[in-house]
Design a protein around this motif. Structure first.
Motif, PDB file in Angstrom:
ATOM      1  N   GLY A 131      -0.230 -13.458  -5.396  1.00 41.60           N
ATOM      2  CA  GLY A 131      -1.391 -13.261  -4.544  1.00 41.60           C
ATOM      3  C   GLY A 131      -2.059 -11.939  -4.860  1.00 41.60           C
ATOM      4  N   GLY A 132      -3.193 -11.711  -4.297  1.00 40.99           N
ATOM      5  CA  GLY A 132      -3.901 -10.455  -4.520  1.00 40.99           C
ATOM      6  C   GLY A 132      -4.503 -10.384  -5.917  1.00 40.99           C
ATOM      7  N   SER A 133      -5.071  -9.235  -6.276  1.00 42.93           N
ATOM      8  CA  SER A 133      -5.767  -9.092  -7.550  1.00 42.93           C
ATOM      9  C   SER A 133      -4.820  -8.961  -8.743  1.00 42.93           C
ATOM     10  N   PHE A 134      -3.515  -8.770  -8.507  1.00 44.42           N
ATOM     11  CA  PHE A 134      -2.548  -8.642  -9.593  1.00 44.42           C
ATOM     12  C   PHE A 134      -1.700  -9.908  -9.750  1.00 44.42           C
ATOM     13  N   ASP A 135      -2.166 -11.020  -9.198  1.00 44.54           N
ATOM     14  CA  ASP A 135      -1.412 -12.275  -9.199  1.00 44.54           C
ATOM     15  C   ASP A 135      -0.930 -12.653 -10.600  1.00 44.54           C
ATOM     16  N   GLY A 136       0.380 -12.908 -10.711  1.00 39.59           N
ATOM     17  CA  GLY A 136       0.962 -13.338 -11.962  1.00 39.59           C
ATOM     18  C   GLY A 136       1.402 -12.209 -12.887  1.00 39.59           C
ATOM     19  N   MET A 137       1.005 -10.979 -12.592  1.00 42.03           N
ATOM     20  CA  MET A 137       1.384  -9.844 -13.446  1.00 42.03           C
ATOM     21  C   MET A 137       2.811  -9.406 -13.137  1.00 42.03           C
ATOM     22  N   SER A 138       3.458  -8.795 -14.118  1.00 34.28           N
ATOM     23  CA  SER A 138       4.819  -8.277 -13.933  1.00 34.28           C
ATOM     24  C   SER A 138       4.790  -6.761 -13.909  1.00 34.28           C
ATOM     25  N   GLY A 139       5.804  -6.195 -13.269  1.00 34.33           N
ATOM     26  CA  GLY A 139       5.906  -4.740 -13.214  1.00 34.33           C
ATOM     27  C   GLY A 139       7.292  -4.320 -12.784  1.00 34.33           C
ATOM     28  N   THR A 140       7.479  -3.017 -12.681  1.00 32.68           N
ATOM     29  CA  THR A 140       8.763  -2.441 -12.272  1.00 32.68           C
ATOM     30  C   THR A 140       8.550  -1.601 -11.023  1.00 32.68           C
ATOM     31  N   VAL A 141       9.420  -1.787 -10.029  1.00 30.90           N
ATOM     32  CA  VAL A 141       9.317  -1.034  -8.773  1.00 30.90           C
ATOM     33  C   VAL A 141       9.766   0.406  -9.026  1.00 30.90           C
ATOM     34  N   THR A 142       8.895   1.371  -8.677  1.00 35.03           N
ATOM     35  CA  THR A 142       9.232   2.783  -8.867  1.00 35.03           C
ATOM     36  C   THR A 142       9.541   3.481  -7.541  1.00 35.03           C
ATOM     37  N   ALA A 143       9.055   2.919  -6.416  1.00 35.57           N
ATOM     38  CA  ALA A 143       9.320   3.514  -5.106  1.00 35.57           C
ATOM     39  C   ALA A 143       9.147   2.462  -4.027  1.00 35.57           C
ATOM     40  N   LEU A 144       9.938   2.601  -2.958  1.00 35.95           N
ATOM     41  CA  LEU A 144       9.830   1.703  -1.805  1.00 35.95           C
ATOM     42  C   LEU A 144       9.398   2.502  -0.590  1.00 35.95           C
ATOM     43  N   ASP A 145       8.502   1.933   0.195  1.00 41.12           N
ATOM     44  CA  ASP A 145       8.081   2.536   1.456  1.00 41.12           C
ATOM     45  C   ASP A 145       8.346   1.505   2.547  1.00 41.12           C
ATOM     46  N   LEU A 146       9.600   1.501   3.063  1.00 36.21           N
ATOM     47  CA  LEU A 146       9.985   0.490   4.054  1.00 36.21           C
ATOM     48  C   LEU A 146       9.239   0.660   5.369  1.00 36.21           C
ATOM     49  N   GLU A 147       8.851   1.884   5.683  1.00 34.67           N
ATOM     50  CA  GLU A 147       8.130   2.136   6.934  1.00 34.67           C
ATOM     51  C   GLU A 147       6.812   1.365   6.959  1.00 34.67           C
TER      52      GLU A 147
END
Length: 175
Positions: A131-147
């Motif tokens: 979903g969104g404008s990056f639909d289907g793209m892959s990436g790596t999580v560098t930071a999480l903001d659970l709040e």
């Protein structure tokens, strides 16, 4: 008289927290003892679990087997709480009730609901955006903001690494 009321912790049988709270509230209502026991609470938190693209919110007990009772400690109030079915005793030395300090009450978030987000995505995980404008793209999580239920993801665009912040609901862990 309610100004003198302090928070006490009551230990209950596992799974009896709601029943104990209801029973204490019922006795207070029936005997008109609101000045002795103005409030009974079970500390809860709202946990948001993100599984794939679905967000599920659930209420969870912060301290299973414990109920908080705001009361003026008298022989009557002690007797009512102590003899409520499902109560095993007060938290304190020798089951002698010890009130919580203001700092402890604040730390427990008694007067404010706390909210937590849980996800199976971790920093370093490879993810696919849905979903969104990056639909289907892959990436790596560098930071999480659970709040804020979001994550920073590094995406390769136009031959360069670019960091984007996306809601967790738009991320799926790559298999």
């Amino acid at each position: 008289m309610a100004e003198e009321a302090k928070w006490y912790v009551v230990h209950t049988y596992s799974g009896y927290e709601n029943k104990v709270a209801q029973n204490i509230e019922k006795v207070v209502e029936n005997r008109k003892l609101h000045d002795l026991i103005p409030e009974v609470k079970i500390p809860m938190e709202t946990v948001t679990e993100i599984k794939g693209t679905k967000t599920v919110e659930a209420e969870k007990k912060l301290f299973p087997s414990y109920v908080l009772v705001k009361m003026v400690l008298t022989d009557d109030s002690w007797y009512i709480v102590r003899n409520t079915r499902g109560v095993t005793g007060f938290v304190g030395p020798g089951s002698k009730p010890v009130p919580l300090s203001d700092k402890e009450v604040e730390a427990l978030g008694v007067d404010t609901g706390t909210q937590t987000v849980q996800t199976n995505i971790e920093v370093g995980d490879d993810v696919v955006m849905v979903g969104g404008s990056f639909d289907g793209m892959s990436g790596t999580v560098t930071a999480l903001d659970l709040e804020n239920a979001a994550a920073d993801v590094t995406v390769s665009m136009f031959g360069r690494e670019t960091s984007v912040t996306l809601p967790l609901t738009q991320l799926r862990k790559e298999d």
